[in-house]
Design a protein around this motif. Structure first.
Motif, PDB file in Angstrom:
ATOM      1  N   UNK A   1     -31.459 -33.158 -27.579  1.00  0.00           N
ATOM      2  CA  UNK A   1     -30.812 -32.421 -26.712  1.00  0.00           C
ATOM      3  C   UNK A   1     -30.716 -30.905 -27.019  1.00  0.00           C
ATOM      4  N   UNK A   2     -31.147 -30.219 -26.391  1.00  0.00           N
ATOM      5  CA  UNK A   2     -30.944 -28.665 -26.554  1.00  0.00           C
ATOM      6  C   UNK A   2     -29.441 -28.003 -25.771  1.00  0.00           C
ATOM      7  N   UNK A   3     -29.067 -27.221 -26.478  1.00  0.00           N
ATOM      8  CA  UNK A   3     -27.792 -26.466 -25.962  1.00  0.00           C
ATOM      9  C   UNK A   3     -28.111 -25.026 -25.810  1.00  0.00           C
ATOM     10  N   UNK A   4     -27.991 -24.534 -24.825  1.00  0.00           N
ATOM     11  CA  UNK A   4     -28.438 -23.337 -24.340  1.00  0.00           C
ATOM     12  C   UNK A   4     -27.127 -22.371 -24.360  1.00  0.00           C
ATOM     13  N   UNK A   5     -26.919 -21.528 -25.475  1.00  0.00           N
ATOM     14  CA  UNK A   5     -25.874 -20.586 -25.696  1.00  0.00           C
ATOM     15  C   UNK A   5     -26.029 -19.313 -25.184  1.00  0.00           C
ATOM     16  N   UNK A   6     -25.038 -18.583 -24.402  1.00  0.00           N
ATOM     17  CA  UNK A   6     -25.274 -17.378 -23.884  1.00  0.00           C
ATOM     18  C   UNK A   6     -24.139 -16.680 -25.044  1.00  0.00           C
ATOM     19  N   UNK A   7     -24.258 -15.426 -25.354  1.00  0.00           N
ATOM     20  CA  UNK A   7     -23.628 -14.714 -26.190  1.00  0.00           C
ATOM     21  C   UNK A   7     -23.664 -13.129 -25.678  1.00  0.00           C
ATOM     22  N   UNK A   8     -22.403 -12.486 -25.488  1.00  0.00           N
ATOM     23  CA  UNK A   8     -22.593 -10.968 -25.162  1.00  0.00           C
ATOM     24  C   UNK A   8     -21.075 -10.780 -25.256  1.00  0.00           C
ATOM     25  N   UNK A   9     -20.869  -9.557 -25.599  1.00  0.00           N
ATOM     26  CA  UNK A   9     -19.598  -8.867 -25.595  1.00  0.00           C
ATOM     27  C   UNK A   9     -18.911  -8.572 -24.344  1.00  0.00           C
ATOM     28  N   UNK A  10     -17.841  -8.777 -24.212  1.00  0.00           N
ATOM     29  CA  UNK A  10     -17.088  -8.797 -22.971  1.00  0.00           C
ATOM     30  C   UNK A  10     -15.855  -7.593 -23.003  1.00  0.00           C
ATOM     31  N   UNK A  11     -15.443  -7.398 -24.104  1.00  0.00           N
ATOM     32  CA  UNK A  11     -14.319  -6.226 -24.217  1.00  0.00           C
ATOM     33  C   UNK A  11     -14.158  -6.012 -25.832  1.00  0.00           C
ATOM     34  N   UNK A  12     -14.656  -4.807 -26.235  1.00  0.00           N
ATOM     35  CA  UNK A  12     -14.232  -4.326 -27.313  1.00  0.00           C
ATOM     36  C   UNK A  12     -15.182  -5.329 -28.455  1.00  0.00           C
TER      37      UNK A  12
END
Length: 272
Positions: free
Chosen positions: A1-12
């Motif tokens: 099973x593959x987990x797709x993780x989305x990472x990005x800055x949202x505030x500071x």
């Protein structure tokens, strides 16, 4: 099973970590959670190398299944009834759960690979370090809270003598299960990113098929984790930056594009 993780800055310094689980074609069917006590006892085994761990997980999955069915029953209760009020109280309590806990709980224990999508402008080493840091921190925090919740279970059972539903017991029971699942998810994520730190791959999502041969592509997708910079995510972030981080409109667009939960992402933005 593959987990797709989305990472990005949202505030500071606040970054969002959100995941959607994608089963791989080679994944075998998962075992069905027992629906009755008779079926539960029939599946309990003492012949496994680690019988206590396997039986404990089976028992926790059984209790969690019962809790989910009970929660669905409260959700369908008529407006104004006592069950409906309990459901509303539960929603308010869930709104106070930290987004990192929801992130760890969304990572199943049988996940074998992680695909990390992040803005193209970010350094992949920084993304890797942030994932390792949040996973390590999660193992420490949720292990501590799990043991603390377990210690409160015997105390809350004393409220069973009251004629009303034992809300404190079920509250502590839910938090115990929640921290247990978050602990499992954080440990699994830490193991994956640590094992794959030396052999991780970074690819450009839009050109993945044209850049790699069929053999290399299969090897890449079967690795422990894949770093995948996204120009689309970068453009959405650049268009939505205001004086106080990402705007709600930009967060909504990102959630619609990458199939994320807007409420969880907004929690990351509002967390100090």
């Amino acid at each position: 099973m593959r987990a797709k993780v989305v990472v990005f800055p949202v505030r500071g310094r606040n970054w969002c970590f959100s995941t959607t689980v994608q089963p791989l074609p080679s994944d075998s069917a998962t075992s069905v959670t027992p629906s009755s006590l008779k079926e539960l006892f029939s599946k309990i085994s003492f012949s496994n190398p680690k019988p206590f761990v396997s039986n404990a997980e089976l028992l926790i999955d059984f209790v969690a299944n019962k809790m989910n069915k009970g929660w669905m029953g409260l959700e369908k209760a008529p407006r104004g009834t006592f069950k409906n009020k309990i459901h509303g109280l539960g929603l308010r309590l869930l709104a106070r759960v930290k987004p990192s806990e929801m992130f760890f709980k969304s990572i199943p224990k049988d996940v074998t690979a992680v695909e990390v999508t992040y803005p193209a402008s970010l350094n992949p080493r920084l993304v890797r370090r942030r994932l390792q840091h949040i996973a390590l921190r999660g193992t420490v925090i949720h292990r501590r809270y799990f043991y603390g919740s377990v210690s409160l279970l015997p105390l809350t059972t004393a409220f069973t003598v009251l004629p009303l539903p034992n809300i404190p017991f079920f509250r502590v029971l839910f938090r115990t299960y929640s921290h247990w699942r978050a602990l499992q998810g954080s440990e699994q994520l830490l193991q994956l990113v640590s094992d794959g730190s030396q052999n991780s791959n970074s690819v450009e999502g839009d050109d993945i098929k044209s850049t790699f041969s069929e053999h290399d592509l299969k090897r890449l997708l079967s690795s422990a984790w894949v770093l995948q910079p996204s120009k689309e995510l970068e453009e959405l972030i650049q268009r939505g930056i205001d004086g106080d981080g990402l705007s709600k409109t930009a967060i909504s667009d990102i959630c619609n594009t990458f199939d994320l939960n807007p409420n969880d992402v907004l929690k990351y933005r509002n967390t100090m």
